[in-house]
Write a protein that holds these residues in place. Structure first.
Motif, PDB file in Angstrom:
ATOM      1  N   UNK A   1       1.072  -1.039   0.130  1.00 20.11           N
ATOM      2  CA  UNK A   1      -0.157  -0.728   0.146  1.00 20.11           C
ATOM      3  C   UNK A   1       0.467   1.013   0.365  1.00 20.11           C
ATOM      4  N   UNK A   2       0.708   2.584  -0.719  1.00 20.67           N
ATOM      5  CA  UNK A   2       0.997   3.751  -0.771  1.00 20.67           C
ATOM      6  C   UNK A   2       1.768   4.220   0.801  1.00 20.67           C
ATOM      7  N   UNK A   3       0.986   3.728   1.707  1.00 21.79           N
ATOM      8  CA  UNK A   3       1.517   4.817   3.144  1.00 21.79           C
ATOM      9  C   UNK A   3       1.493   3.032   3.720  1.00 21.79           C
ATOM     10  N   UNK A   4       2.739   3.269   4.427  1.00 23.54           N
ATOM     11  CA  UNK A   4       3.261   1.400   4.113  1.00 23.54           C
ATOM     12  C   UNK A   4       4.063   1.722   6.152  1.00 23.54           C
ATOM     13  N   UNK A   5       5.054   1.055   6.143  1.00 26.87           N
ATOM     14  CA  UNK A   5       5.407   1.627   7.641  1.00 26.87           C
ATOM     15  C   UNK A   5       5.450   2.806   7.630  1.00 26.87           C
ATOM     16  N   UNK A   6       6.674   3.510   6.991  1.00 26.93           N
ATOM     17  CA  UNK A   6       7.281   4.695   7.292  1.00 26.93           C
ATOM     18  C   UNK A   6       6.336   6.194   7.582  1.00 26.93           C
TER      19      UNK A   6
ATOM     20  N   UNK B   1      -6.528  13.303   9.324  1.00 26.37           N
ATOM     21  CA  UNK B   1      -7.129  12.770   8.161  1.00 26.37           C
ATOM     22  C   UNK B   1      -7.658  13.465   6.830  1.00 26.37           C
ATOM     23  N   UNK B   2      -6.567  13.991   7.344  1.00 29.91           N
ATOM     24  CA  UNK B   2      -6.296  15.236   5.869  1.00 29.91           C
ATOM     25  C   UNK B   2      -5.567  13.937   5.412  1.00 29.91           C
ATOM     26  N   UNK B   3      -4.356  13.477   5.643  1.00 27.84           N
ATOM     27  CA  UNK B   3      -3.328  12.683   4.845  1.00 27.84           C
ATOM     28  C   UNK B   3      -4.033  11.380   5.005  1.00 27.84           C
ATOM     29  N   UNK B   4      -5.060  10.702   5.645  1.00 25.76           N
ATOM     30  CA  UNK B   4      -5.581   9.641   5.397  1.00 25.76           C
ATOM     31  C   UNK B   4      -6.078   9.906   3.736  1.00 25.76           C
ATOM     32  N   UNK B   5      -7.296  11.307   3.825  1.00 24.29           N
ATOM     33  CA  UNK B   5      -8.312  11.155   2.511  1.00 24.29           C
ATOM     34  C   UNK B   5      -7.707  11.676   1.382  1.00 24.29           C
ATOM     35  N   UNK B   6      -6.028  11.691   1.258  1.00 25.36           N
ATOM     36  CA  UNK B   6      -5.515  11.959   0.159  1.00 25.36           C
ATOM     37  C   UNK B   6      -4.694  10.109  -0.542  1.00 25.36           C
ATOM     38  N   UNK B   7      -5.225   9.130   0.912  1.00 26.93           N
ATOM     39  CA  UNK B   7      -4.797   7.571   0.372  1.00 26.93           C
ATOM     40  C   UNK B   7      -5.673   7.191  -0.530  1.00 26.93           C
ATOM     41  N   UNK B   8      -7.333   7.302  -0.267  1.00 26.11           N
ATOM     42  CA  UNK B   8      -8.144   7.246  -0.825  1.00 26.11           C
ATOM     43  C   UNK B   8      -8.252   7.548  -2.237  1.00 26.11           C
ATOM     44  N   UNK B   9      -8.911   6.502  -2.892  1.00 19.17           N
ATOM     45  CA  UNK B   9      -9.139   6.631  -4.239  1.00 19.17           C
ATOM     46  C   UNK B   9      -9.939   5.976  -4.806  1.00 19.17           C
ATOM     47  N   UNK B  10     -10.601   7.388  -6.039  1.00 15.19           N
ATOM     48  CA  UNK B  10     -11.888   6.302  -6.904  1.00 15.19           C
ATOM     49  C   UNK B  10     -11.429   6.518  -7.505  1.00 15.19           C
ATOM     50  N   UNK B  11     -11.290   4.697  -8.161  1.00 12.23           N
ATOM     51  CA  UNK B  11     -11.017   4.148  -9.786  1.00 12.23           C
ATOM     52  C   UNK B  11     -12.274   3.171 -10.241  1.00 12.23           C
ATOM     53  N   UNK B  12     -12.030   3.163 -11.761  1.00 16.95           N
ATOM     54  CA  UNK B  12     -12.824   1.967 -12.193  1.00 16.95           C
ATOM     55  C   UNK B  12     -14.221   1.910 -11.592  1.00 16.95           C
TER      56      UNK B  12
ATOM     57  N   UNK C   1     -14.351   1.374  -8.415  1.00 17.06           N
ATOM     58  CA  UNK C   1     -14.014   0.746  -6.673  1.00 17.06           C
ATOM     59  C   UNK C   1     -13.322   1.911  -6.221  1.00 17.06           C
ATOM     60  N   UNK C   2     -13.596   2.121  -4.859  1.00 17.20           N
ATOM     61  CA  UNK C   2     -12.687   3.058  -3.555  1.00 17.20           C
ATOM     62  C   UNK C   2     -11.701   1.890  -3.245  1.00 17.20           C
ATOM     63  N   UNK C   3     -10.606   2.487  -3.339  1.00 14.58           N
ATOM     64  CA  UNK C   3      -9.658   1.629  -2.988  1.00 14.58           C
ATOM     65  C   UNK C   3      -9.051   2.984  -1.779  1.00 14.58           C
ATOM     66  N   UNK C   4      -8.431   2.305  -0.813  1.00  9.87           N
ATOM     67  CA  UNK C   4      -6.950   2.829   0.727  1.00  9.87           C
ATOM     68  C   UNK C   4      -8.213   3.188   1.613  1.00  9.87           C
ATOM     69  N   UNK C   5      -9.220   3.077   1.201  1.00 15.31           N
ATOM     70  CA  UNK C   5      -9.985   3.664   2.940  1.00 15.31           C
ATOM     71  C   UNK C   5      -8.836   2.937   3.907  1.00 15.31           C
TER      72      UNK C   5
END
Length: 177
Positions: A42-47, A93-104, A106-110
């Motif tokens: 996932x784009x937001x991982x360990x670090x 919440x601002x950072x987390x919202x940047x992880x959420x993507x609507x594509x094809x 589908x919602x991804x990153x929630x």
């Protein structure tokens, strides 16, 4: 020079070893949550999760210490540590919202966004000295992410996720066509 040294080594209400233990705890628990996201590529991982948790813990420690600072006490000064909780929640919440993507369709990153939010809450908990709450929350998140993730696949509610190697192979196949 003595003034500079005394400003750097200011006396705190919470002893420095306890503060540093809290920050290390935030790193550890944020890392535990981030490892699962990292494992799933996932784009937001360990670090990212470690930084969110550590920043939250630092802000909580600052809130606790600011209440006890002599220069910030008096009838004209009102310090409300709950505002730190609100600020961290809004920032994460601002950072987390940047992880959420609507594509094809589908919602991804929630789940990644929710994990970042939980890492922030764990960091706040540890920063305020509420270790058991933070530890329980981090362990519960691992159960949710690992165990329930496997259960969703076993019950055929979700498809098994492709590994990073599978995704790379699919991408190469698309490029060849």
């Amino acid at each position: 020079m003595d003034q500079i040294v005394s400003d750097i080594l200011v006396t705190t209400h919470t002893p420095y070893p306890v503060i540093f233990a809290r920050l290390c705890g935030a790193i550890l628990l944020g890392g535990l949550i981030g490892i699962e996201r990292e494992k799933r590529q996932r784009p937001a991982g360990l670090r990212t999760h470690i930084l969110v948790s550590l920043a939250s813990a630092i802000l909580a420690v600052i809130a606790v210490e600011s209440v006890h600072q002599t220069g910030l006490s008096g009838p004209e000064v009102r310090i409300d540590p709950i505002r730190v909780v609100e600020a961290v929640t809004a920032g994460v919440a601002f950072l987390a919202a940047g992880m959420i993507v609507f594509s094809k369709g589908e919602v991804k990153g929630l789940t990644t966004g929710a994990g970042m939010w939980l890492a922030g809450a764990a960091g706040l908990s540890i920063g305020f000295g509420l270790w058991l709450i933070a530890i329980f929350a981090a362990l519960a998140s691992l159960v949710v992410l690992f165990v329930l993730g496997k259960l969703e696949v076993a019950l055929h509610w979700k498809e098994p996720e492709a590994s990073f190697q599978d995704s790379a192979a699919e991408q190469r196949d698309k490029e060849r066509r």
